[in-house]
Design an enzyme around this catalytic site. Sequence first.
Site, PDB file in Angstrom:
ATOM      1  N   HIS A   1      18.309  95.754 -13.580  1.00 48.12           N
ATOM      2  CA  HIS A   1      16.920  95.404 -13.021  1.00 48.12           C
ATOM      3  C   HIS A   1      16.759  95.728 -11.545  1.00 48.12           C
ATOM      4  O   HIS A   1      16.224  95.471 -10.813  1.00 48.12           O
ATOM      5  CB  HIS A   1      16.495  93.892 -13.232  1.00 48.12           C
ATOM      6  CG  HIS A   1      16.579  93.611 -14.719  1.00 48.12           C
ATOM      7  ND1 HIS A   1      15.477  93.982 -15.460  1.00 48.12           N
ATOM      8  CD2 HIS A   1      17.225  92.590 -15.355  1.00 48.12           C
ATOM      9  CE1 HIS A   1      15.856  93.562 -16.970  1.00 48.12           C
ATOM     10  NE2 HIS A   1      16.840  92.715 -16.500  1.00 48.12           N
TER      11      HIS A   1
ATOM     12  N   ASP B   1      18.996  85.811 -13.406  1.00 45.44           N
ATOM     13  CA  ASP B   1      19.377  87.133 -14.398  1.00 45.44           C
ATOM     14  C   ASP B   1      19.793  88.253 -13.422  1.00 45.44           C
ATOM     15  O   ASP B   1      18.743  89.124 -13.042  1.00 45.44           O
ATOM     16  CB  ASP B   1      18.136  87.191 -15.436  1.00 45.44           C
ATOM     17  CG  ASP B   1      18.765  88.571 -16.107  1.00 45.44           C
ATOM     18  OD1 ASP B   1      19.703  89.111 -15.993  1.00 45.44           O
ATOM     19  OD2 ASP B   1      18.018  88.831 -17.251  1.00 45.44           O
TER      20      ASP B   1
ATOM     21  N   ILE C   1      14.043  98.524 -14.591  1.00 46.17           N
ATOM     22  CA  ILE C   1      12.919  97.584 -15.076  1.00 46.17           C
ATOM     23  C   ILE C   1      12.720  96.332 -14.681  1.00 46.17           C
ATOM     24  O   ILE C   1      13.685  95.650 -14.213  1.00 46.17           O
ATOM     25  CB  ILE C   1      12.810  97.931 -16.711  1.00 46.17           C
ATOM     26  CG1 ILE C   1      14.189  97.143 -17.099  1.00 46.17           C
ATOM     27  CG2 ILE C   1      13.099  99.361 -17.050  1.00 46.17           C
ATOM     28  CD1 ILE C   1      14.223  96.924 -18.661  1.00 46.17           C
TER      29      ILE C   1
ATOM     30  N   GLY D   1      12.128  91.117 -18.593  1.00 46.64           N
ATOM     31  CA  GLY D   1      11.212  90.663 -19.743  1.00 46.64           C
ATOM     32  C   GLY D   1      10.776  89.261 -19.453  1.00 46.64           C
ATOM     33  O   GLY D   1       9.459  88.945 -19.740  1.00 46.64           O
TER      34      GLY D   1
END
Lengths: 289, 289
Positions: free
Chosen positions: B196, B191, B211, B214
């Site tokens: 990110h 990903d 961040i 998830g």
Amino acid sequence: MPIELKKVLGAKLPPMDFSWDQDRLMLYALGAGVGIDADPTTPGVLQYTYEDENLKALPTFGVVPSFAALMNLMSVDGLSFNPMMLLHGEQYLEILARPIPTSATVRSEGSIKAIYDKGKGALLVIEVTTTTTDGAPLFRNEYGIFLRGEGGFGGEQGPAAGHLPPDRAPDAVVETPTVAHQALLYRLSGDKNPLHADPSFAALGGFDRPILHGLCTFANVARAAIQAFADNDPTRFRSIRVRFVRPVMPGETIVTEMWDMGGGEIVLRAKTKPNDTVVISNAQVVLDA
Amino acid sequence: MPIELKKVLGAKLPPMDFSWDQDRLMLYALGAGVGIDADPTTPGVLQYTYEDENLKALPTFGVVPSFAALMNLMSVDGLSFNPMMLLHGEQYLEILARPIPTSATVRSEGSIKAIYDKGKGALLVIEVTTTTTDGAPLFRNEYGIFLRGEGGFGGEQGPAAGHLPPDRAPDAVVETPTVAHQALLYRLSGDKNPLHADPSFAALGGFDRPILHGLCTFANVARAAIQAFADNDPTRFRSIRVRFVRPVMPGETIVTEMWDMGGGEIVLRAKTKPNDTVVISNAQVVLDA
């Protein structure tokens, strides 16, 4: 097992091919601990770990393609030894073409350049030149491999190690932390020696637990010099030479002390926290002045 | 941009192929933080990160091959949205064949299973089935994708989220730390969303800094359940369902609270330290009883 000097000196190792892409470069940098303790916006983090147009190789990546060429060391005629008695004693790396490409296919060719008789063991110096597919030399490595118990064969002792720090406080000190899984991550860059992962192999080597790769510590020392003396610009990095004194344990912080000798020459020494143990000595980085 | 329900419901995404090997499995586990704070001899570390005969997949690896199938979401006829308004809201993963092979080539086929009108947005439920080359189903994923601003189209509201913790203290709590480069490492598993890694993209998304994925938090929650209730045996892991409440910041510690509901059902909730913020709720893991 005696070393047959005449056969071994100059012996060539079979060439090995290697390719890398951006992911491989980023994995190497993360395996060396880049960004562990720093917000990604800290200078020097994203340039090694994010595939935008600024991506650059951490220069010590130059050891990775050459590493496979060493795998055939035991096939050299006249050279027999117990691989458990092998220690990686010294490393030299020179970047011959800059910037290092972010993807490439290369060939590495190694030969045994010298064998020194160090009394307690033999020091094999293996030179590996890595060349791009168009024949341009990219990296030159020298591995100093110490074979415990193989000394006393009457060979030359070799040059004394240089690059001792001058008698003053370091001009710069950079701390680079590692975490407990550092060796597990670094080994994905190619050195799968179980000494760095498997507690039973570590015990066979005389260690309480798996040790960090010397070449991971090497990467941290180089990065410290680029941060302190090259404004985090890895394309100014020309060469590095180190002696490995003791292994770093994953989770320890590497403290690199550096002295600016002028003309782009940096002398380095690395210790670990909290034990203040010297892990790298007789080390030199050369940067564009 | 309205969603054309009749066109979108049941729409198929182009199939995507994916292969993995042992290195890829190990990279995934290290990206999820396995071994960051633990001596490698700690149970549950080397089984995910060392390629001996005991190597096993961290079961949440099952999201990785399916992820590429989502890349074509914007090509679905009748579905147009601003990708900056997309949030990963929920995830379900079921392991259909165990043990997960340590290397394989698979195909993932996705379709839009449901679209719910949540008022402030639309919740797309995308089912992706991953099958081995011999046609055996291996993973079933359901991605719950929240499209902010796309609600109010008059659709069904969908089921209420379940799996709330009972009114008692957790039966087990497991803390799993992350480090500052966690997202940079996790993204090498596939990903590569710049949210990110790149501070400017993070700012566009409304975040102070990049961040954590998830699905990286998701992996930590699953691992906590395997550690606490399956004796660290990942082959006992059957499924996981979570709702993502807030992102974790790289470097925070994920604290997974777990309640044993009997029959192999574990209800979970995850918070971060030191802020005690809920990051995952309405979560359930099912293990072999």
